[in-house]
Design an enzyme around this catalytic site. Structure first.
Site, PDB file in Angstrom:
ATOM      1  N   ASP A  34       0.818  -1.216   0.000  1.00 50.13           N
ATOM      2  CA  ASP A  34       0.000   0.000   0.000  1.00 50.13           C
ATOM      3  C   ASP A  34       0.852   1.267   0.000  1.00 50.13           C
ATOM      4  O   ASP A  34       0.391   2.348   0.371  1.00 50.13           O
ATOM      5  CB  ASP A  34      -0.956  -0.003   1.197  1.00 50.13           C
ATOM      6  CG  ASP A  34      -0.204  -0.087   2.508  1.00 50.13           C
ATOM      7  OD1 ASP A  34       1.035  -0.264   2.475  1.00 50.13           O
ATOM      8  OD2 ASP A  34      -0.847   0.027   3.563  1.00 50.13           O
ATOM      9  N   HIS A 238      25.187   2.693 -18.126  1.00 45.53           N
ATOM     10  CA  HIS A 238      24.092   2.970 -17.189  1.00 45.53           C
ATOM     11  C   HIS A 238      24.334   2.277 -15.846  1.00 45.53           C
ATOM     12  O   HIS A 238      23.435   1.638 -15.295  1.00 45.53           O
ATOM     13  CB  HIS A 238      22.743   2.552 -17.785  1.00 45.53           C
ATOM     14  CG  HIS A 238      22.302   3.449 -18.894  1.00 45.53           C
ATOM     15  ND1 HIS A 238      21.320   3.128 -19.790  1.00 45.53           N
ATOM     16  CD2 HIS A 238      22.723   4.693 -19.251  1.00 45.53           C
ATOM     17  CE1 HIS A 238      21.167   4.120 -20.656  1.00 45.53           C
ATOM     18  NE2 HIS A 238      22.013   5.082 -20.344  1.00 45.53           N
ATOM     19  N   ASP A 255      27.378  10.921 -13.202  1.00 42.70           N
ATOM     20  CA  ASP A 255      26.366  11.459 -14.124  1.00 42.70           C
ATOM     21  C   ASP A 255      25.104  11.623 -13.287  1.00 42.70           C
ATOM     22  O   ASP A 255      24.445  10.641 -12.944  1.00 42.70           O
ATOM     23  CB  ASP A 255      26.155  10.467 -15.280  1.00 42.70           C
ATOM     24  CG  ASP A 255      25.169  10.981 -16.329  1.00 42.70           C
ATOM     25  OD1 ASP A 255      24.447  11.955 -16.057  1.00 42.70           O
ATOM     26  OD2 ASP A 255      25.124  10.382 -17.421  1.00 42.70           O
ATOM     27  N   ASP A 266      21.223  17.637 -16.455  1.00 42.95           N
ATOM     28  CA  ASP A 266      21.927  16.389 -16.783  1.00 42.95           C
ATOM     29  C   ASP A 266      23.411  16.702 -16.923  1.00 42.95           C
ATOM     30  O   ASP A 266      23.838  17.232 -17.953  1.00 42.95           O
ATOM     31  CB  ASP A 266      21.329  15.850 -18.102  1.00 42.95           C
ATOM     32  CG  ASP A 266      21.850  14.465 -18.455  1.00 42.95           C
ATOM     33  OD1 ASP A 266      22.611  13.896 -17.666  1.00 42.95           O
ATOM     34  OD2 ASP A 266      21.465  13.969 -19.538  1.00 42.95           O
ATOM     35  N   HIS A 349      27.749   5.788 -27.828  1.00 44.55           N
ATOM     36  CA  HIS A 349      26.468   6.501 -27.699  1.00 44.55           C
ATOM     37  C   HIS A 349      26.517   7.815 -28.468  1.00 44.55           C
ATOM     38  O   HIS A 349      27.575   8.243 -28.921  1.00 44.55           O
ATOM     39  CB  HIS A 349      26.094   6.724 -26.229  1.00 44.55           C
ATOM     40  CG  HIS A 349      27.089   7.503 -25.424  1.00 44.55           C
ATOM     41  ND1 HIS A 349      27.199   8.862 -25.475  1.00 44.55           N
ATOM     42  CD2 HIS A 349      28.029   7.087 -24.526  1.00 44.55           C
ATOM     43  CE1 HIS A 349      28.140   9.270 -24.641  1.00 44.55           C
ATOM     44  NE2 HIS A 349      28.678   8.215 -24.057  1.00 44.55           N
ATOM     45  N   HIS A 353      21.238  14.767 -26.700  1.00 47.07           N
ATOM     46  CA  HIS A 353      19.798  14.503 -26.723  1.00 47.07           C
ATOM     47  C   HIS A 353      19.107  15.778 -26.260  1.00 47.07           C
ATOM     48  O   HIS A 353      19.721  16.628 -25.609  1.00 47.07           O
ATOM     49  CB  HIS A 353      19.420  13.293 -25.848  1.00 47.07           C
ATOM     50  CG  HIS A 353      19.869  13.395 -24.409  1.00 47.07           C
ATOM     51  ND1 HIS A 353      19.211  14.142 -23.471  1.00 47.07           N
ATOM     52  CD2 HIS A 353      20.932  12.839 -23.764  1.00 47.07           C
ATOM     53  CE1 HIS A 353      19.834  14.030 -22.301  1.00 47.07           C
ATOM     54  NE2 HIS A 353      20.904  13.259 -22.453  1.00 47.07           N
ATOM     55  N   HIS A 360      15.508  12.774 -21.300  1.00 46.87           N
ATOM     56  CA  HIS A 360      15.602  12.549 -22.751  1.00 46.87           C
ATOM     57  C   HIS A 360      14.305  13.141 -23.295  1.00 46.87           C
ATOM     58  O   HIS A 360      13.296  12.461 -23.409  1.00 46.87           O
ATOM     59  CB  HIS A 360      15.743  11.064 -23.080  1.00 46.87           C
ATOM     60  CG  HIS A 360      17.013  10.475 -22.525  1.00 46.87           C
ATOM     61  ND1 HIS A 360      17.174   9.155 -22.228  1.00 46.87           N
ATOM     62  CD2 HIS A 360      18.199  11.063 -22.195  1.00 46.87           C
ATOM     63  CE1 HIS A 360      18.392   8.951 -21.751  1.00 46.87           C
ATOM     64  NE2 HIS A 360      19.029  10.093 -21.724  1.00 46.87           N
ATOM     65  N   GLU A 389      27.713  15.431 -24.618  1.00 46.85           N
ATOM     66  CA  GLU A 389      28.282  14.463 -23.681  1.00 46.85           C
ATOM     67  C   GLU A 389      29.140  13.388 -24.352  1.00 46.85           C
ATOM     68  O   GLU A 389      28.841  12.200 -24.288  1.00 46.85           O
ATOM     69  CB  GLU A 389      27.159  13.795 -22.887  1.00 46.85           C
ATOM     70  CG  GLU A 389      25.984  13.284 -23.718  1.00 46.85           C
ATOM     71  CD  GLU A 389      24.923  12.612 -22.839  1.00 46.85           C
ATOM     72  OE1 GLU A 389      25.277  11.706 -22.065  1.00 46.85           O
ATOM     73  OE2 GLU A 389      23.741  13.009 -22.936  1.00 46.85           O
ATOM     74  N   TYR A 393      35.391   4.945 -23.477  1.00 44.91           N
ATOM     75  CA  TYR A 393      35.259   3.838 -22.519  1.00 44.91           C
ATOM     76  C   TYR A 393      36.227   2.752 -22.954  1.00 44.91           C
ATOM     77  O   TYR A 393      36.004   2.084 -23.966  1.00 44.91           O
ATOM     78  CB  TYR A 393      33.799   3.348 -22.497  1.00 44.91           C
ATOM     79  CG  TYR A 393      32.837   4.521 -22.351  1.00 44.91           C
ATOM     80  CD1 TYR A 393      32.558   5.056 -21.085  1.00 44.91           C
ATOM     81  CD2 TYR A 393      32.280   5.152 -23.463  1.00 44.91           C
ATOM     82  CE1 TYR A 393      31.725   6.168 -20.950  1.00 44.91           C
ATOM     83  CE2 TYR A 393      31.458   6.253 -23.341  1.00 44.91           C
ATOM     84  CZ  TYR A 393      31.180   6.757 -22.082  1.00 44.91           C
ATOM     85  OH  TYR A 393      30.369   7.866 -21.950  1.00 44.91           O
ATOM     86  N   ARG A 410      33.406  10.512 -19.334  1.00 48.75           N
ATOM     87  CA  ARG A 410      32.351  11.237 -20.061  1.00 48.75           C
ATOM     88  C   ARG A 410      32.298  12.640 -19.459  1.00 48.75           C
ATOM     89  O   ARG A 410      32.476  12.796 -18.236  1.00 48.75           O
ATOM     90  CB  ARG A 410      30.993  10.533 -19.929  1.00 48.75           C
ATOM     91  CG  ARG A 410      29.853  11.282 -20.632  1.00 48.75           C
ATOM     92  CD  ARG A 410      28.580  10.446 -20.830  1.00 48.75           C
ATOM     93  NE  ARG A 410      27.932  10.008 -19.621  1.00 48.75           N
ATOM     94  CZ  ARG A 410      27.996   8.790 -19.108  1.00 48.75           C
ATOM     95  NH1 ARG A 410      28.701   7.851 -19.721  1.00 48.75           N
ATOM     96  NH2 ARG A 410      27.374   8.484 -17.984  1.00 48.75           N
ATOM     97  N   GLU A 412      29.720  15.964 -19.623  1.00 47.11           N
ATOM     98  CA  GLU A 412      28.388  16.323 -20.132  1.00 47.11           C
ATOM     99  C   GLU A 412      27.926  17.670 -19.597  1.00 47.11           C
ATOM    100  O   GLU A 412      27.932  17.908 -18.386  1.00 47.11           O
ATOM    101  CB  GLU A 412      27.368  15.248 -19.702  1.00 47.11           C
ATOM    102  CG  GLU A 412      25.945  15.579 -20.106  1.00 47.11           C
ATOM    103  CD  GLU A 412      24.969  14.433 -19.836  1.00 47.11           C
ATOM    104  OE1 GLU A 412      25.234  13.620 -18.921  1.00 47.11           O
ATOM    105  OE2 GLU A 412      23.956  14.359 -20.552  1.00 47.11           O
TER     106      GLU A 412
HETATM  107  N1  GLY Z   1      21.987  10.691 -17.697  1.00 51.02           N
HETATM  108  C1  GLY Z   1      21.404  10.219 -18.865  1.00 51.02           C
HETATM  109  C2  GLY Z   1      22.081  10.731 -20.038  1.00 51.02           C
HETATM  110  O1  GLY Z   1      23.130  11.314 -19.933  1.00 51.02           O
HETATM  111  O2  GLY Z   1      21.587  10.631 -21.128  1.00 51.02           O
HETATM  112 MN    MN Z   2      22.521  13.048 -21.092  1.00 47.40          MN
HETATM  113 MN    MN Z   3      23.778  12.267 -18.139  1.00 46.53          MN
END
Ligand code: GLY
Ligand code: MN
Ligand code: MN
Length: 442
Positions: A34, A238, A255, A266, A349, A353, A360, A389, A393, A410, A412
């Site tokens: 609940d 991720h 991140d 982000d 990647h 975005h 996103h 970003e 890797y 990374r 970003e």
């Molecule tokens: N944190 C998700 C991305 O960078 O797209």
């Molecule tokens: Mn991002």
């Molecule tokens: Mn991110």
């Protein structure tokens, strides 16, 4: 007139005389027996109403006349679950034209569909079923009095996604605040990391610093699950377990971005746990930073959405060859590396975005002018917000010189397209080597 009403009127101008739009908010979701997950309204619904309570719907006609169904006042429920605005107050506070209790929706909504031909709504499976039922009810009324009811359905997201893609001044103010809070959180986590070099430190302790900083600045939720990845964990894109220990010799990739008043930020920063980059870490970091700088410089009105990605790839391809991670005699020059996508094992990647209410965010990446034979990226416009970003890797492999193994980096930032070029929202947290080291060691 409040900003939400202005948006409803803008939507109404897209509707024809015989069409109507219905927008539900998000359902509440059970976490355990609940106990519910913290509630978050649907982004489209919130964009048009500014209303945060669950169990609500909006109906907007072509004149902008708006009907809201919301939870009725109920002393018993309000003692247990919290205050409700209620239909009477909602009319005034939300500047809508008519309100009903949500308990009355099955009786009051179907008659409003009569004389309408087209129904716009966000096309989810749940909404399709709900709309089917209401249209059935309307059809019964129709049989009795001979009026038409909707026979054409259209996806409202096609209109609202385009609206949401261009941020107005009030949205940009909120996004700047979200970015500032996230920057504070990254600064605090970097500091905690360098202060903890002589102690056992877990990734989740850095995550706790990030989340507590969000919370203490009025942001009660992260915009997405935070990634706090020490050493080799940074090569998992991720990674959200965040339960390994941090060794002083490793890099830490964080991140994390807060959600503030419904808008996401982000940010990713990668920094040395001890506060000082090794020479090998520096080589890779500088390459990613140069790629990010090139990508950001490619942002201006009229540039294709893919321009930052292409700019980042140019720098990364050259750098991978220079570092000997790719070899000229085997992989050719930078153009060959890009054409053959030989960079993919190390950079898998996209560079950007859209960013907005959702991390996103909604909005097509493809030009509307594109014909069915090919897809052209859309051109950037003033008010669009995108992330930049790039990363590298470097998992252990025979191809990669051993000194680079397990380095994951990374960087970003969030960038808004302006009239003259762009503005970076997230630079209150340092990004160059010297400033990161200075902050962590001070
Ligand atoms: N944190 C998700 C991305 O960078 O797209
Ligand atoms: Mn991002
Ligand atoms: Mn991110």
């Amino acid at each position: 007139m409040n900003v939400h009403k202005l948006r409803r009127q803008k939507l109404a101008r897209k509707l024809t005389k015989h069409s109507v739009a219905i927008i539900p908010t998000a359902p509440e979701v059970v976490r355990s027996r609940d106990t519910l997950y913290p509630y978050r309204p649907d982004s489209y619904f919130y964009y048009l109403s500014g209303f945060r309570e669950p169990n609500a719907y909006l109906l907007i006609d072509h004149t902008g006349f708006t009907t809201l169904w919301c939870q009725p006042k109920d002393m018993e429920r309000e003692i247990w679950d919290g205050q409700r605005l209620g239909p009477n107050e909602a009319c005034q506070q939300l500047q809508v034209d008519r309100t009903y209790s949500i308990d009355e929706i099955n009786q009051t909504l179907p008659p409003l569909l009569l004389t309408k031909k087209q129904l716009w709504y966000p096309s989810t499976q749940a909404m399709k079923q709900q709309i089917y039922q209401w249209c059935n009810e309307a059809t019964k009324l129709n049989v009795a009095n001979g009026q038409i009811c909707p026979s054409i359905e259209a996806n409202l997201c096609d209109i609202l996604d385009e609206f949401r893609l261009i941020k107005d001044a009030s949205e940009l103010r909120i996004m700047q605040k979200a970015a500032d809070i996230s920057a504070q959180a990254h600064l605090a986590a970097m500091r905690l990391c360098s202060l903890s070099v002589n102690q056992k430190l877990y990734e989740y302790q850095l995550e706790a610093k990030i989340l507590s900083t969000f919370y203490s600045h009025g942001s009660k939720f992260p915009a997405y699950n935070s990634i706090v990845a020490a050493g080799k964990n940074a090569c998992i894109l991720h990674y959200v377990e965040n339960n390994a220990t941090v060794s002083p010799k490793e890099l830490v990739l964080i991140d994390a971005g807060c959600e503030f008043q419904g808008y996401a930020s982000d940010i990713t920063r990668t920094f040395p746990a001890c506060g000082k980059f090794s020479s090998v870490q520096k080589e890779v970091y500088e390459l990613v930073l140069n790629a990010q700088e090139a990508a950001i410089n490619a942002i201006h009105p009229g540039a294709p959405f893919t321009a930052p990605h292409q700019a980042a790839l140019q720098v990364l391809a050259h750098g991978l060859l220079e570092l000997g991670i790719l070899q000229k005699n085997k992989h050719g020059n930078a153009s060959d590396v890009i054409a053959n996508k030989t960079y993919l094992p190390f950079y898998m990647h996209r560079t950007s975005h859209w960013l907005g209410m959702d991390v996103h965010d909604c909005g097509s990446y493809i030009s509307h002018a594109t014909d069915i034979n090919g897809s052209q990226p859309r051109a950037l416009q003033v008010g669009m917000v995108l992330t930049v970003e790039p990363g590298l890797y470097l998992r252990p492999s025979a191809e990669v010189p051993e000194k680079y193994w397990n380095i994951g980096i990374r960087i970003e930032d969030d960038v808004v397209v302006t009239k003259t070029s762009h503005r970076i929202l997230t630079r209150k947290v340092p990004v160059d080597i010297e400033s990161i080291e200075q902050w962590m060691q001070s």
